[in-house]
Design a protein around this motif. Structure first.
Motif, mmCIF file in Angstrom:
data_model
loop_
_atom_site.group_PDB
_atom_site.id
_atom_site.type_symbol
_atom_site.label_atom_id
_atom_site.label_comp_id
_atom_site.label_asym_id
_atom_site.label_seq_id
_atom_site.Cartn_x
_atom_site.Cartn_y
_atom_site.Cartn_z
ATOM 1 N N GLU A 195 0.826 -1.213 0.000
ATOM 2 C CA GLU A 195 0.000 0.000 0.000
ATOM 3 C C GLU A 195 0.856 1.257 0.000
ATOM 4 O O GLU A 195 0.514 2.265 -0.627
ATOM 5 C CB GLU A 195 -0.936 0.008 1.207
ATOM 6 C CG GLU A 195 -1.863 1.209 1.213
ATOM 7 C CD GLU A 195 -2.848 1.187 2.363
ATOM 8 O OE1 GLU A 195 -4.039 1.433 2.123
ATOM 9 O OE2 GLU A 195 -2.419 0.942 3.508
ATOM 10 N N HIS A 196 1.992 1.233 0.673
ATOM 11 C CA HIS A 196 2.866 2.403 0.761
ATOM 12 C C HIS A 196 3.754 2.567 -0.466
ATOM 13 O O HIS A 196 4.542 3.523 -0.536
ATOM 14 C CB HIS A 196 3.742 2.311 2.012
ATOM 15 C CG HIS A 196 2.952 2.332 3.288
ATOM 16 N ND1 HIS A 196 3.414 1.761 4.455
ATOM 17 C CD2 HIS A 196 1.729 2.849 3.571
ATOM 18 C CE1 HIS A 196 2.502 1.916 5.404
ATOM 19 N NE2 HIS A 196 1.473 2.577 4.891
ATOM 20 N N GLY A 197 3.652 1.651 -1.423
ATOM 21 C CA GLY A 197 4.456 1.756 -2.634
ATOM 22 C C GLY A 197 5.914 1.420 -2.441
ATOM 23 O O GLY A 197 6.759 1.806 -3.256
ATOM 24 N N GLU A 198 6.221 0.662 -1.378
ATOM 25 C CA GLU A 198 7.614 0.329 -1.081
ATOM 26 C C GLU A 198 8.131 -0.840 -1.919
ATOM 27 O O GLU A 198 9.341 -1.049 -2.014
ATOM 28 C CB GLU A 198 7.760 -0.029 0.404
ATOM 29 C CG GLU A 198 7.384 1.083 1.370
ATOM 30 C CD GLU A 198 7.347 0.598 2.811
ATOM 31 O OE1 GLU A 198 7.767 -0.549 3.056
ATOM 32 O OE2 GLU A 198 6.901 1.370 3.675
ATOM 33 N N VAL A 199 7.216 -1.611 -2.511
ATOM 34 C CA VAL A 199 7.596 -2.848 -3.181
ATOM 35 C C VAL A 199 6.859 -2.971 -4.511
ATOM 36 O O VAL A 199 5.865 -2.283 -4.762
ATOM 37 C CB VAL A 199 7.254 -4.068 -2.293
ATOM 38 C CG1 VAL A 199 8.131 -4.089 -1.048
ATOM 39 C CG2 VAL A 199 5.783 -4.069 -1.918
ATOM 40 N N LEU A 200 7.348 -3.894 -5.355
ATOM 41 C CA LEU A 200 6.677 -4.198 -6.609
ATOM 42 C C LEU A 200 5.905 -5.508 -6.488
ATOM 43 O O LEU A 200 4.705 -5.518 -6.369
ATOM 44 C CB LEU A 200 7.698 -4.260 -7.759
ATOM 45 C CG LEU A 200 8.387 -2.928 -8.076
ATOM 46 C CD1 LEU A 200 9.443 -3.124 -9.144
ATOM 47 C CD2 LEU A 200 7.358 -1.896 -8.524
ATOM 48 N N ARG A 201 6.617 -6.636 -6.503
ATOM 49 C CA ARG A 201 5.944 -7.918 -6.369
ATOM 50 C C ARG A 201 6.626 -8.712 -5.253
ATOM 51 O O ARG A 201 7.816 -9.001 -5.324
ATOM 52 C CB ARG A 201 6.027 -8.708 -7.676
ATOM 53 C CG ARG A 201 4.813 -9.559 -8.021
ATOM 54 C CD ARG A 201 3.519 -8.877 -7.783
ATOM 55 N NE ARG A 201 2.380 -9.502 -8.442
ATOM 56 C CZ ARG A 201 1.310 -8.848 -8.799
ATOM 57 N NH1 ARG A 201 1.262 -7.548 -8.591
ATOM 58 N NH2 ARG A 201 0.289 -9.457 -9.358
ATOM 59 N N GLN A 202 5.839 -9.049 -4.258
ATOM 60 C CA GLN A 202 6.311 -9.890 -3.167
ATOM 61 C C GLN A 202 5.660 -11.272 -3.332
ATOM 62 O O GLN A 202 4.516 -11.379 -3.755
ATOM 63 C CB GLN A 202 5.906 -9.308 -1.824
ATOM 64 C CG GLN A 202 6.389 -7.875 -1.614
ATOM 65 C CD GLN A 202 5.714 -7.267 -0.401
ATOM 66 O OE1 GLN A 202 6.272 -7.277 0.685
ATOM 67 N NE2 GLN A 202 4.517 -6.739 -0.570
#
Length: 376
Positions: free
Chosen positions: A363-370
């Motif tokens: 949600e915070h835009g810290e990651v792409l695909r986990q």
């Protein structure tokens, strides 16, 4: 069998999700496959913005439901009548399947299949069955997949065979992120060499659209996002230009880069502001391809006279307008050839106990695909 799964009992719990815990990690029971069904050992499952929107309650689900809609694993058992799969097959799990018989399926538009749409709403498999319980309580299937679990029973239409040489963590992304992002370029927009494209929203789906646009030979690929930290990767993967979505002059900047606007604006978030930008940066006669889903019932505004006078097109694209059995093998081949390096979108691997925390990171835009590894 008993197994661990992530169950959602309530939508709309507040963030941070690490505190509200919308996904409960529990022991549940899974029946073996019935006639025409397949048991898959889930080895990897991708965490997607679609999961986030379900948790937030933007689109209602039948509850309680075992979550997860993209994944990869190994076929462990097949029910009577299944001929296309056998134990040991490596498979990608995807929600883009159809019944194969309705008017949409026979016209190569299985993502519009009415039977699948109805079963997804009811939280059952395509054949109407439910195989999940917790004690005396019945549990529902998320989009006929429910990949946030150690095992899943599904129907053959949701599965596509994968080369065992492709790592499960990579293969899982093909079930939604890849097929949606690449498919909106290849199937919905049908981008041709020399055309120009703007990709608005550089998440897992958006980056796959960038890579696909590069494969088509698009001459200008503009990546647009609110987070400039993504721009270096965007240029590595195919963007010829990157522009901040927060730039007050974004429309003029993109029009100057493309001599009047792009041929295709691909909008990935469902944001009303992003849709306004997409329309504004598209040239006369161009197309706005709507990929991101907003909340059910949301209304979007556009200047109608300009739509008519400029002959623009608004086009929806669900799951990349895909035919999974046709498209996924092709996209996996592109990956193996190095033309679709989706492994570069991998932000991390996690276990069940980190699932809610990783919703916050997404949600915070810290990651792409986990990617969840259900077996640890």
């Amino acid at each position: 069998m008993r197994m661990t799964a992530a169950v959602m009992y309530e939508q709309g719990l507040p963030a941070p999700y690490a505190l509200s815990q919308p996904l409960k990690i529990e022991e549940v029971e899974l029946e073996g496959p019935g006639e025409g069904e397949v048991l898959v050992e889930v080895r990897s499952a991708g965490l997607c913005h679609s999961d986030l929107s379900q948790v937030a309650g933007l689109r209602k689900r039948t509850l309680p439901v075992v979550m997860g809609h993209e994944g990869a694993g190994i076929v462990r058992e097949v029910g009577r009548g299944v001929t296309g799969f056998k134990p040991g097959d490596h498979v990608v799990m995807t929600v883009g399947s159809g019944c194969g018989e309705c008017v949409y399926c026979v016209n190569s538009r299985p993502v519009l299949c009415e039977l699948v749409s109805a079963s997804r709403t009811k939280g059952v498999l395509m054949n109407g069955a439910r195989r999940l319980t917790r004690g005396a309580m019945g549990l529902y299937h998320h989009s006929g997949v429910s990949s946030f679990a150690q095992y899943a029973v599904t129907v053959p239409g949701t599965l596509v065979k994968a080369d065992p040489a492709i790592p499960f963590d990579v293969a899982a992304m093909f079930g939604c992120a890849v097929v949606t992002g690449a498919g909106c370029v290849f199937n919905a927009a049908k981008v041709r060499a020399g055309q120009s494209v703007a990709v608005i929203g550089l998440g897992g789906v958006g980056f796959n659209a960038v890579m696909a646009a590069k494969i088509t030979g698009a001459s200008v690929i503009v990546g647009i996002d609110i987070n400039p930290g993504k721009f270096a990767l965007a240029r590595d993967l195919g963007c010829t230009h990157t522009v901040s979505a927060l730039d007050a002059d974004i429309v003029d900047v993109v029009r100057d880069l493309t001599l009047g606007g792009v041929d295709f604006a691909l909008e990935m978030s469902g944001s009303k502001a992003a849709m306004t930008t997409a329309n504004a940066v598209t040239r006369k006669g161009g197309e706005i391809v709507c990929v991101g889903l907003g909340a059910t019932g949301d209304l979007y505004h556009y200047p109608h006279s300009a739509l008519v006078a400029e002959e623009k097109v608004f086009r929806g694209s669900l799951m990349g307008s895909c035919v999974p059995q046709r498209d996924l093998p092709l996209y996996m081949r592109y990956y193996q050839e190095g033309r679709l390096p989706v492994e570069r979108l991998m932000s991390g691997i996690f276990r069940f106990d980190e699932l809610n925390l990783n919703l916050d990171r997404l949600e915070h835009g810290e990651v792409l695909r986990q990617v969840l590894r259900p077996h640890g």
